[in-house]
Design a protein around this motif. Structure first.
Motif, PDB file in Angstrom:
ATOM      1  N   MET A   1     -78.371  14.722 -41.914  1.00  0.00           N
ATOM      2  CA  MET A   1     -77.756  13.457 -42.332  1.00  0.00           C
ATOM      3  C   MET A   1     -78.565  12.722 -43.396  1.00  0.00           C
ATOM      4  O   MET A   1     -78.021  12.044 -44.250  1.00  0.00           O
TER       5      MET A   1
ATOM      6  N   THR B   1     -66.392  10.434 -37.527  1.00  0.00           N
ATOM      7  CA  THR B   1     -66.539   9.198 -38.312  1.00  0.00           C
ATOM      8  C   THR B   1     -67.426   8.194 -37.578  1.00  0.00           C
ATOM      9  O   THR B   1     -68.387   7.656 -38.142  1.00  0.00           O
ATOM     10  N   LYS B   2     -67.120   7.961 -36.309  1.00  0.00           N
ATOM     11  CA  LYS B   2     -67.898   6.973 -35.548  1.00  0.00           C
ATOM     12  C   LYS B   2     -69.332   7.457 -35.332  1.00  0.00           C
ATOM     13  O   LYS B   2     -70.272   6.658 -35.337  1.00  0.00           O
TER      14      LYS B   2
ATOM     15  N   ILE C   1     -71.080   9.377 -37.351  1.00  0.00           N
ATOM     16  CA  ILE C   1     -71.829   9.234 -38.610  1.00  0.00           C
ATOM     17  C   ILE C   1     -72.169   7.758 -38.862  1.00  0.00           C
ATOM     18  O   ILE C   1     -73.235   7.430 -39.368  1.00  0.00           O
ATOM     19  N   GLN C   2     -71.260   6.873 -38.481  1.00  0.00           N
ATOM     20  CA  GLN C   2     -71.577   5.435 -38.570  1.00  0.00           C
ATOM     21  C   GLN C   2     -72.798   5.106 -37.703  1.00  0.00           C
ATOM     22  O   GLN C   2     -73.683   4.350 -38.121  1.00  0.00           O
ATOM     23  N   ALA C   3     -72.811   5.663 -36.503  1.00  0.00           N
ATOM     24  CA  ALA C   3     -73.928   5.400 -35.576  1.00  0.00           C
ATOM     25  C   ALA C   3     -75.245   5.893 -36.177  1.00  0.00           C
ATOM     26  O   ALA C   3     -76.280   5.227 -36.071  1.00  0.00           O
ATOM     27  N   ILE C   4     -75.186   7.051 -36.820  1.00  0.00           N
ATOM     28  CA  ILE C   4     -76.378   7.579 -37.497  1.00  0.00           C
ATOM     29  C   ILE C   4     -76.840   6.591 -38.574  1.00  0.00           C
ATOM     30  O   ILE C   4     -78.033   6.315 -38.722  1.00  0.00           O
ATOM     31  N   GLY C   5     -75.885   6.042 -39.316  1.00  0.00           N
ATOM     32  CA  GLY C   5     -76.218   5.037 -40.342  1.00  0.00           C
ATOM     33  C   GLY C   5     -76.896   3.819 -39.730  1.00  0.00           C
ATOM     34  O   GLY C   5     -77.862   3.279 -40.288  1.00  0.00           O
ATOM     35  N   ALA C   6     -76.397   3.393 -38.579  1.00  0.00           N
ATOM     36  CA  ALA C   6     -77.006   2.250 -37.888  1.00  0.00           C
ATOM     37  C   ALA C   6     -78.432   2.580 -37.462  1.00  0.00           C
ATOM     38  O   ALA C   6     -79.345   1.754 -37.597  1.00  0.00           O
TER      39      ALA C   6
ATOM     40  N   GLN D   1     -74.510  -2.510 -38.658  1.00  0.00           N
ATOM     41  CA  GLN D   1     -75.707  -2.825 -37.875  1.00  0.00           C
ATOM     42  C   GLN D   1     -76.377  -4.096 -38.407  1.00  0.00           C
ATOM     43  O   GLN D   1     -76.822  -4.938 -37.622  1.00  0.00           O
TER      44      GLN D   1
ATOM     45  N   PRO E   1     -76.690   1.214 -31.687  1.00  0.00           N
ATOM     46  CA  PRO E   1     -75.458   1.393 -30.917  1.00  0.00           C
ATOM     47  C   PRO E   1     -74.732   2.657 -31.371  1.00  0.00           C
ATOM     48  O   PRO E   1     -74.872   3.089 -32.510  1.00  0.00           O
TER      49      PRO E   1
ATOM     50  N   ARG F   1     -80.746   4.290 -22.899  1.00  0.00           N
ATOM     51  CA  ARG F   1     -80.756   5.285 -23.966  1.00  0.00           C
ATOM     52  C   ARG F   1     -81.460   6.542 -23.451  1.00  0.00           C
ATOM     53  O   ARG F   1     -82.273   6.475 -22.526  1.00  0.00           O
ATOM     54  N   LYS F   2     -81.148   7.653 -24.107  1.00  0.00           N
ATOM     55  CA  LYS F   2     -81.879   8.888 -23.815  1.00  0.00           C
ATOM     56  C   LYS F   2     -83.363   8.656 -24.059  1.00  0.00           C
ATOM     57  O   LYS F   2     -83.739   7.850 -24.922  1.00  0.00           O
TER      58      LYS F   2
ATOM     59  N   ARG G   1     -80.998  -6.337 -28.727  1.00  0.00           N
ATOM     60  CA  ARG G   1     -79.575  -6.572 -29.003  1.00  0.00           C
ATOM     61  C   ARG G   1     -78.695  -5.843 -27.985  1.00  0.00           C
ATOM     62  O   ARG G   1     -78.939  -4.687 -27.665  1.00  0.00           O
TER      63      ARG G   1
ATOM     64  N   ASN H   1     -72.943   7.525 -26.985  1.00  0.00           N
ATOM     65  CA  ASN H   1     -73.183   8.979 -26.917  1.00  0.00           C
ATOM     66  C   ASN H   1     -74.464   9.431 -27.631  1.00  0.00           C
ATOM     67  O   ASN H   1     -74.929  10.530 -27.421  1.00  0.00           O
ATOM     68  N   GLN H   2     -75.008   8.540 -28.492  1.00  0.00           N
ATOM     69  CA  GLN H   2     -76.321   8.804 -29.123  1.00  0.00           C
ATOM     70  C   GLN H   2     -76.359  10.203 -29.754  1.00  0.00           C
ATOM     71  O   GLN H   2     -77.120  11.067 -29.320  1.00  0.00           O
TER      72      GLN H   2
ATOM     73  N   TRP I   1     -77.679  11.711 -32.114  1.00  0.00           N
ATOM     74  CA  TRP I   1     -78.741  11.930 -33.096  1.00  0.00           C
ATOM     75  C   TRP I   1     -79.920  12.754 -32.595  1.00  0.00           C
ATOM     76  O   TRP I   1     -80.233  12.793 -31.421  1.00  0.00           O
TER      77      TRP I   1
ATOM     78  N   ILE J   1     -69.955   6.787 -45.135  1.00  0.00           N
ATOM     79  CA  ILE J   1     -69.728   6.325 -43.755  1.00  0.00           C
ATOM     80  C   ILE J   1     -71.051   5.912 -43.106  1.00  0.00           C
ATOM     81  O   ILE J   1     -71.104   4.944 -42.344  1.00  0.00           O
ATOM     82  N   GLN J   2     -72.123   6.614 -43.446  1.00  0.00           N
ATOM     83  CA  GLN J   2     -73.446   6.173 -42.974  1.00  0.00           C
ATOM     84  C   GLN J   2     -73.760   4.761 -43.482  1.00  0.00           C
ATOM     85  O   GLN J   2     -74.271   3.918 -42.729  1.00  0.00           O
TER      86      GLN J   2
ATOM     87  N   TRP K   1     -69.058  -4.164 -31.428  1.00  0.00           N
ATOM     88  CA  TRP K   1     -68.544  -3.210 -32.422  1.00  0.00           C
ATOM     89  C   TRP K   1     -67.396  -2.473 -31.752  1.00  0.00           C
ATOM     90  O   TRP K   1     -67.619  -1.729 -30.796  1.00  0.00           O
TER      91      TRP K   1
ATOM     92  N   THR L   1     -73.137  16.720 -29.194  1.00  0.00           N
ATOM     93  CA  THR L   1     -72.977  15.411 -28.511  1.00  0.00           C
ATOM     94  C   THR L   1     -71.894  14.582 -29.190  1.00  0.00           C
ATOM     95  O   THR L   1     -71.569  13.483 -28.748  1.00  0.00           O
TER      96      THR L   1
ATOM     97  N   GLY M   1     -72.061   2.236 -41.544  1.00  0.00           N
ATOM     98  CA  GLY M   1     -72.767   2.035 -40.271  1.00  0.00           C
ATOM     99  C   GLY M   1     -73.975   1.122 -40.439  1.00  0.00           C
ATOM    100  O   GLY M   1     -74.237   0.257 -39.593  1.00  0.00           O
ATOM    101  N   ALA M   2     -74.685   1.294 -41.545  1.00  0.00           N
ATOM    102  CA  ALA M   2     -75.846   0.432 -41.817  1.00  0.00           C
ATOM    103  C   ALA M   2     -75.403  -1.017 -42.019  1.00  0.00           C
ATOM    104  O   ALA M   2     -76.044  -1.956 -41.527  1.00  0.00           O
TER     105      ALA M   2
END
Lengths: 174, 174
Positions: free
Chosen positions: A141, A91-92, A94-99, B102, A39, B158-159, B11, A44-45, A47, B94-95, B117, A86, B98-99
């Motif tokens: 990242m 902050t959000k 970078i969180q998405a990247i973590g996910a 998730q 997510p 998704r892209k 999900r 906005n994806q 990555w 922050i990553q 989220w 993109t 995000g993990a």
């Protein structure tokens, strides 16, 4: 225990791989699919991922980190980038990247692969970006090293729930 | 397809919950366990979580977001914070957050729960922090709304892999 939860709780970093055993292309694709389905804010994806199997490139990347042994030993690297074009909220994003990274790590477990999330290499981001021909619009990242596991992963621990969870208001014992 | 990968790919955000059906305490604990076992740089675990079930608190939080309906309808909220006192590198921390988010979202799927989220609420961080008695040392990262699903989740997309994946070097077709 349901299987996904079991995978999440039992996942450990793997830093030693069976060097001669390549990761199959269909498994690489599955790993990338799980990254893609993470997510993100406004969907906005933000990555980009670079799949690296070339040994010469790996040798160059190994010079960018104290963990060069891990890089040299792994049959597969995935470099993870934030695409600032993109981006809508750093902050959000970078969180998405973590996910998306966590999805890939969990997918590796499910595929019988080992993986480790390398962050220290960010100290040499400029050098990495030169090696990988990256434009200024993307930010490194993480790099994931992936392969067939040649170890079980070190014992590790976490803070107790009581140290990180509060009930209803901050500071109130859960 | 292995079960964890299936969970990751299937999900979807759930924004409508069976309001009268509480999330069981043992399930809340499992969700928090999966957050706790997320990886973080140097294993620093830079997170704090607040579990919110109190309806009065939820009403106050609903005033902090355009998504008040989701907040009011959910039997459980988990507010996710970055603890700047445990922070060592903001991007990596922050990553890690995000993990951990998730992990919780995936755990919810596995437990038959729905979750979404919420990030837009960060626009009113100061107000949220007052409501939850948070010190200046923590930063609001997200709020998760969780409950028994009363919808299937919207179709999303998704892209294509080709738009986000490169082969060996940036820009080279995978």
């Amino acid at each position: 225990m349901p299987e996904t939860i079991e995978t999440i709780l039992s996942r450990r970093s793997i830093r030693q791989f069976k060097e001669e055993e390549a990761v199959e292309d269909k498994d690489i694709k599955t790993i990338l699919e799980t990254a893609r389905w993470a997510p993100s804010g406004l969907n906005n994806q933000p990555w980009k991922f670079i799949v690296i199997k070339n040994k010469e490139t790996m040798k160059e990347l190994a010079d960018c980190t104290h963990y060069s042994k891990v890089i040299l030993n792994a049959p597969l690297l995935i470099a993870v980038y934030l695409d600032t074009e993109t981006m809508y909220n750093k902050t959000k994003d970078i969180q998405a990247i973590g996910a998306s990274i966590q999805n890939m790590l969990l997918a590796c477990c499910d595929l019988g692969l080992g993986a480790v999330w390398l962050g220290e290499i960010l100290n040499q981001e400029d050098k990495v970006n030169l090696i990988l021909n990256c434009p200024d619009t993307v930010e490194l990242m993480a790099v994931l090293a992936i392969g067939k596991p040649a170890e079980n992963g070190k014992e590790t621990s976490r803070k107790e729930l009581e140290q990180i969870i509060y009930n209803e208001k901050y500071g109130e014992k859960y």
